[in-house]
Design an enzyme around this catalytic site. Sequence first.
Site, PDB file in Angstrom:
ATOM      1  N   TYR A 295      64.616  50.444  22.347  1.00  0.00           N
ATOM      2  CA  TYR A 295      65.916  51.037  22.054  1.00  0.00           C
ATOM      3  C   TYR A 295      65.711  52.395  21.419  1.00  0.00           C
ATOM      4  O   TYR A 295      64.767  52.601  20.666  1.00  0.00           O
ATOM      5  CB  TYR A 295      66.700  50.197  21.042  1.00  0.00           C
ATOM      6  CG  TYR A 295      67.056  48.817  21.505  1.00  0.00           C
ATOM      7  CD1 TYR A 295      66.138  47.772  21.394  1.00  0.00           C
ATOM      8  CD2 TYR A 295      68.311  48.542  22.033  1.00  0.00           C
ATOM      9  CE1 TYR A 295      66.468  46.488  21.810  1.00  0.00           C
ATOM     10  CE2 TYR A 295      68.649  47.251  22.455  1.00  0.00           C
ATOM     11  CZ  TYR A 295      67.723  46.236  22.335  1.00  0.00           C
ATOM     12  OH  TYR A 295      68.046  44.969  22.751  1.00  0.00           O
ATOM     13  N   HIS A 302      72.127  48.890  24.126  1.00  0.00           N
ATOM     14  CA  HIS A 302      71.370  48.708  25.362  1.00  0.00           C
ATOM     15  C   HIS A 302      69.981  49.318  25.243  1.00  0.00           C
ATOM     16  O   HIS A 302      69.854  50.487  24.909  1.00  0.00           O
ATOM     17  CB  HIS A 302      72.121  49.346  26.537  1.00  0.00           C
ATOM     18  CG  HIS A 302      73.451  48.692  26.766  1.00  0.00           C
ATOM     19  ND1 HIS A 302      73.559  47.437  27.308  1.00  0.00           N
ATOM     20  CD2 HIS A 302      74.697  49.103  26.476  1.00  0.00           C
ATOM     21  CE1 HIS A 302      74.841  47.099  27.352  1.00  0.00           C
ATOM     22  NE2 HIS A 302      75.557  48.087  26.855  1.00  0.00           N
ATOM     23  N   LYS A 333      67.337  50.191  33.347  1.00  0.00           N
ATOM     24  CA  LYS A 333      66.295  50.617  32.413  1.00  0.00           C
ATOM     25  C   LYS A 333      65.159  51.260  33.208  1.00  0.00           C
ATOM     26  O   LYS A 333      65.022  51.007  34.404  1.00  0.00           O
ATOM     27  CB  LYS A 333      65.750  49.407  31.644  1.00  0.00           C
ATOM     28  CG  LYS A 333      66.835  48.616  30.909  1.00  0.00           C
ATOM     29  CD  LYS A 333      66.242  47.483  30.102  1.00  0.00           C
ATOM     30  CE  LYS A 333      67.287  46.439  29.753  1.00  0.00           C
ATOM     31  NZ  LYS A 333      68.466  46.963  29.047  1.00  0.00           N
TER      32      LYS A 333
END
Lengths: 372, 372
Positions: A295, A302, A333
């Site tokens: 993160y 998210h 991601k």
Amino acid sequence: MQGILSGEEVTVARVEAESFELRGYGRKEGKGAKEEREGKLTLSLEEAAFLLEAGKIVIKREEEKESALTLEELFKHALGIFPNFGARYITYKDLKERGYAVHPGGVDFWLYPRGTKPGEKPARYFIRILSEREFLPVKDLEELLILAHNMRKEPIIAVVDDESDITYYKVKEAKFDAIETRDEKEWGRREERGEGNPFLLGDKVVLRNAAFAEALYKNHFYGTLTNEGWLLLSLVEAAYLIKRGLLEMSFEQFIEYATSIESDFLAKYAVYADLMEKGLIVKTGFKFGSHFRVYKAMNLKHSSDLIHVLPAEHVFSMSELARAVRLAHGVKKRMIFVYQSLTKNLNKAVARQHLGTVDQPIRYVDIGRMKL
Amino acid sequence: MQGILSGEEVTVARVEAESFELRGYGRKEGKGAKEEREGKLTLSLEEAAFLLEAGKIVIKREEEKESALTLEELFKHALGIFPNFGARYITYKDLKERGYAVHPGGVDFWLYPRGTKPGEKPARYFIRILSEREFLPVKDLEELLILAHNMRKEPIIAVVDDESDITYYKVKEAKFDAIETRDEKEWGRREERGEGNPFLLGDKVVLRNAAFAEALYKNHFYGTLTNEGWLLLSLVEAAYLIKRGLLEMSFEQFIEYATSIESDFLAKYAVYADLMEKGLIVKTGFKFGSHFRVYKAMNLKHSSDLIHVLPAEHVFSMSELARAVRLAHGVKKRMIFVYQSLTKNLNKAVARQHLGTVDQPIRYVDIGRMKL
């Protein structure tokens, strides 16, 4: 139009080399070439097969002496030189049909910005071609990146699957935005923290001092807080807190303990510590099949990256790559693979590094799907 | 309430065993037990730790003689017996807190339908507990399924990650709906098909007879049709067509060729052929990181299953399992792992099978995430 096949090239005579149909193909022999080649056009086997399939060229082995080659005969010849010619040709055709200028050569093709022709502008990418059943050792991945860096190109991996579909992967060094790193001072002196005696519970370290546990969890996102106010730390988290003098245990003894539980602990720890030093928040990536998820401080909802640590001797299967990248893509991601650069014995090097003697760089490689 | 710790159990005296607070815990020693144990309650270490943490029990090593154990001391004792006690305890607690009746024992816990107590109804599941850093060999997976079959329970794999979160995976033999299998007759005689001479292009087989190619592609979903009307078949597709007498090549020679390109070709082919015999449509699963994706004839838009073929000696890492199952779940497909049952040398057995001498069963294992 007629070409003469010899080894890995097909040569078109000077008189025909200027023709409209050959624009964008081959390499013209300049004035530096031997006299008999000057002005001739040299086609790669992929280019020659493409033109042959389109009926734009006739290819013979030796001028005039024998009958023209069929496409099958040309393929057989090419497979003798490039065992992966099937995948190469399918990729060449796919790129041509999408309007790209592409030139075989390098590793394995050069790719030019759409609309340009080879020679007009420098190539932007180079493409390494593999089939879905092939393997890519980490050291080849590193060589690809070094080559790309030296040539100022971006590398692409093209994987031809069993349906002759091609998936393109862009490979690059992962960059992390600079974030202000953690401030030691806020932690206070040990006596103030009063951290109590942490104890080992298999692959967890349990911290029972409620105030310190809560501060670590709520302000710094370490571990998991139980209903009873205990903090369960993972092995890498505990090692990092010990190394920073925030938990009172022997770092060396703890490393030994952790390595007895997880043989590649040091490699994982080195990456964890490196990411933490970049100011990122690092938690397990297990639910996504990776070692860590990361993160950024400005977005705690998210995670932005999945991080998977590989031994230097790891060999990727293409399906492994496809699975990891597709999963990361599905959850928006980046998929980042990490390895210790140019080091055969990863653990030993990391040990020396983190016990303070060597500084072996950790390489982060971002592999993502590319729509061409 | 007082319990006496001895080895892997804590015993509560007869006089206290009936108390309300112990309902749902432990195993009562019945009349068949030795006289001195009759009527006593035996707690597992997880149950004892859970009651100790809740302050509902006092535990000593020997009655009255020494001071009561702390939770840390009980953990240390338990870790000496079960090195994975940390993961076991975290799982036990999670299930209790969700209202499940759970009893340590078997492999590793018994799980009862929610609301029931051990003894009231038979256990429905048994749970194998692993941490995110552990490994599971395929042969252990097979043993788990055999055990489940013999005991008429369903197996669950619980994986405790570095955040002490638990992911539950349900493991079962995959069933495939019976579908009418392919009819040979519609293919016509060889002379009518006029298939031409297929040729090899690396890991593809090229078929140039436009009519036959189109029939194979459009009616039977084999291969990929190029703009030129050529059919590009994968190695497994070509082998299957050869085996069925629809392509004129020597099966043995082709197997040899395919194995030279892909060393585990035979294992993949055996599974492909088996799925085709079930009447399914089988294409590459590369984009999902698996060997195959499977369509049912009634739904050609969305494939229903991902199939990944494993060597019998394969060892799963938990992150590999998590990655594969999560990806399949994200695209609404089953994740099915396949291996050759109880066979050390997979390729040899498959070779014998498909060259027609042995009939070694292929096992399909469906692993999916389970919400508890």
